[in-house]
Design a protein around this motif. Sequence first.
Motif, short mmCIF file in Angstrom:
data_model
loop_
_atom_site.label_atom_id
_atom_site.label_comp_id
_atom_site.label_asym_id
_atom_site.label_seq_id
_atom_site.Cartn_x
_atom_site.Cartn_y
_atom_site.Cartn_z
N LEU A 62 0.86 -1.31 0.07
CA LEU A 62 -0.03 0.05 -0.08
C LEU A 62 1.02 1.13 -0.10
O LEU A 62 0.51 2.39 -0.56
N THR A 63 2.12 1.00 0.61
CA THR A 63 2.89 2.08 0.79
C THR A 63 3.61 2.42 -0.53
O THR A 63 3.65 3.70 -0.92
N VAL A 64 3.94 1.47 -1.45
CA VAL A 64 4.30 1.49 -2.76
C VAL A 64 3.21 1.98 -3.65
O VAL A 64 3.59 2.78 -4.59
N GLN A 65 2.23 1.77 -3.57
CA GLN A 65 1.06 2.24 -4.08
C GLN A 65 1.19 3.72 -4.04
O GLN A 65 0.72 4.74 -4.75
N ASP A 66 1.07 4.23 -2.62
CA ASP A 66 0.98 5.68 -2.42
C ASP A 66 2.10 6.18 -3.00
O ASP A 66 2.09 7.28 -3.50
N LEU A 67 3.31 5.69 -3.08
CA LEU A 67 4.25 6.18 -3.75
C LEU A 67 4.36 6.35 -5.21
O LEU A 67 4.83 7.37 -5.69
N TYR A 68 3.81 5.54 -5.60
CA TYR A 68 3.37 5.42 -7.07
C TYR A 68 2.74 6.85 -7.58
O TYR A 68 2.89 7.48 -8.42
N HIS A 69 1.53 7.07 -6.86
CA HIS A 69 0.42 8.16 -7.00
C HIS A 69 1.37 9.48 -6.64
O HIS A 69 1.11 10.15 -7.37
N THR A 70 2.20 9.33 -5.74
CA THR A 70 3.09 10.49 -5.45
C THR A 70 4.22 10.86 -6.41
O THR A 70 4.13 12.06 -6.94
N GLN A 71 4.66 9.96 -7.25
CA GLN A 71 5.62 10.07 -8.12
C GLN A 71 4.79 10.73 -9.42
O GLN A 71 5.47 11.51 -10.34
N LEU A 72 3.72 9.96 -9.52
CA LEU A 72 2.82 10.45 -10.71
C LEU A 72 2.45 11.83 -10.66
O LEU A 72 2.50 12.53 -11.61
N ASN A 73 2.04 12.36 -9.26
CA ASN A 73 1.83 13.82 -9.10
C ASN A 73 3.00 14.61 -9.38
O ASN A 73 2.76 15.88 -9.84
N LEU A 74 4.00 14.28 -8.85
CA LEU A 74 5.42 14.92 -9.06
C LEU A 74 5.52 15.30 -10.56
O LEU A 74 6.07 16.43 -11.04
N LYS A 75 5.52 14.06 -11.20
CA LYS A 75 5.84 14.11 -12.62
C LYS A 75 4.84 15.22 -13.29
O LYS A 75 5.07 15.97 -14.29
N MET A 76 3.54 15.14 -13.00
CA MET A 76 2.58 15.95 -13.39
C MET A 76 2.58 17.45 -13.28
O MET A 76 2.51 18.37 -13.88
N ASN A 77 3.18 17.76 -11.93
CA ASN A 77 3.47 18.88 -11.53
C ASN A 77 4.60 19.45 -12.33
O ASN A 77 4.59 20.47 -12.68
N GLU A 78 5.63 18.74 -12.66
CA GLU A 78 6.66 19.20 -13.42
C GLU A 78 6.17 19.63 -15.01
O GLU A 78 6.99 20.49 -15.56
#
Length: 371
Positions: A293-309
């Motif tokens: 579940l933490t890895v899944q949250d990390l995935y969404h975090t990385q996705l959001n960071l990528k989108m923010n960039e």
Amino acid sequence: MVKPNRILPIHDVLETLNPFKARKQRLMNYNPVTGPLTRKQTVCEKISIFSYRNGHCEEETVMGGDVEAIFKHIDTQNTVWINVDGINKETVHDICMRLDIHILLEDDIMSVGQRAKMDEIGEHLFCLLPMMYFNLNTCTIEQEQVSIVLGKNFVISFQEDAERDVFNHIRDKIRINNSRIRSAGADYLCYSLLDVIVDSYYSIIEKLGERIELMEDAVQHQANTRAQARINLLRKELLLFKRAIAPVRELINGFLKSDSDLLEERTTKYFKDVHDHIIQANDLAENYRDVILTVQDLYHTQLNLKMNEIMKVLAVVTTLMAPLTFIAGIYGMNFDNMPELHTKNGYYFTMLFMLIMLIAMVIFFKKKKWF
């Protein structure tokens, strides 16, 4: 003979089209009212027999359900282990009838899709539980149902797949003279079978842990839809694994609470050890569930960071182009009375001014560390 309800073809189609969905239906949507599914009949069987005591060991393998070879060992003073690979209704019925095993236990042996459990009926102790394997090619967990019957001086184990099991370590111990298993009774043999099955769960947990660690590293470097699919697959496999092994704790607890004469008091401490192992396996599975579940949250975090960039780059480009578009829009109007339109070098001055403005804005954004 009345043919059983033809549920199996539909089940086989589900296994072919979507193996996870079929396993999920068996483990999560089990309906106790309709009862478990009837087992598919096996054409070829292999029965291995170990008859042993201190200083003596006989080993025999028979094919094709020759059950008569079993009973000549049962009536001796030896401890007998009968392992049936490949479940056939006639063979199971013959063994149960000759050894006076209750019809309810026979039905449990012939059924699939059941939760792990332990029963004490008549002069026999019975348990069934999953034996699990990790497929490295598909990163999925495969399992088969193992049924174990404990009698006065014998243990019978029924397996679905004759090609693989986790009992080779026990076979090697039985072949060693004066080993602990050779000097103990059938209850210790039953404990040994349960112990090696439960210990095999740790290899599954280890493989899942390795996949989760690799997935965590991959998500940090590249968060894409493929990574999301792999995360979902691991999460589902971990969920099925936890649901499969969770009832095993109550199974072992049933042996600890049993007052059957088939269980010697000195063997109780060994079942306590298995009980501790299955509790630890459940805890590890729960921990890995939190990790995935933490890895899944990390995935969404990385996705959001990528989108923010991406959004930041687009915003900077839009901001840089806005004043240039404004200037170009002014001089793009079609009014006749615009003095700048008739300037000889007006075009060059305008372009130079736009370039200077663009450079100035880039320098300003850099100093502000906006990109």
